[in-house]
Design an enzyme around this catalytic site. Structure first.
Site, PDB file in Angstrom:
ATOM      1  N   CYS A  29       0.856  -1.196   0.000  1.00  0.00           N
ATOM      2  CA  CYS A  29       0.000   0.000   0.000  1.00  0.00           C
ATOM      3  C   CYS A  29       0.892   1.246   0.000  1.00  0.00           C
ATOM      4  O   CYS A  29       1.468   1.611   1.025  1.00  0.00           O
ATOM      5  CB  CYS A  29      -0.919  -0.020   1.225  1.00  0.00           C
ATOM      6  SG  CYS A  29      -1.843   1.508   1.449  1.00  0.00           S
ATOM      7  N   CYS A  32      -0.218   3.966   2.401  1.00  0.00           N
ATOM      8  CA  CYS A  32       0.124   3.596   3.784  1.00  0.00           C
ATOM      9  C   CYS A  32       1.579   3.938   4.090  1.00  0.00           C
ATOM     10  O   CYS A  32       1.876   4.534   5.130  1.00  0.00           O
ATOM     11  CB  CYS A  32      -0.074   2.091   4.007  1.00  0.00           C
ATOM     12  SG  CYS A  32      -1.732   1.483   3.718  1.00  0.00           S
TER      13      CYS A  32
END
Length: 109
Positions: A29, A32
């Site tokens: 991600c 993230c």
């Protein structure tokens, strides 16, 4: 920031005396990983009233599914075993979004 696993999630989150902010993230991600340094800074700023933890769903997929985490990044604030506030990927584009999410709950404590 406490690193959560399937083995310590219940103890660190559900049995915590303080509310717990959990950052659900994954190795792949990009958002993230981009937010992570900022979230770590926020943990220092707000840790007087909130415990901060993160769960890499790549290592604890079942735990994430049990918490109904459907996309990344997802951040949840727990008080006891209750989810008291959730921010989902569609509402997170910057560290400011995360800080505003934390402040909304923090200011009620």
């Amino acid at each position: 920031m406490v690193e959560l696993t399937k083995d310590n999630f219940e103890e660190e989150v559900f049995k915590s005396e303080k509310p717990v902010f959990v950052d659900f993230w994954g190795d792949k991600c990009k958002v993230c990983l981009r937010l992570m340094p900022g979230v770590n800074e926020l943990s220092k700023k707000y840790s007087d009233k909130i415990k901060f933890a993160s769960l890499n769903i790549s290592m604890s997929r079942r735990t994430a599914i049990a918490q109904r985490v459907l996309g990344l990044p997802t951040m949840i604030i727990y008080s006891g075993a209750e989810k008291v506030s959730i921010i989902t990927p569609d509402k997170i584009s910057s560290v400011d979004d995360v800080e505003n999410f934390i402040k909304e709950y923090y200011n009620t404590l």
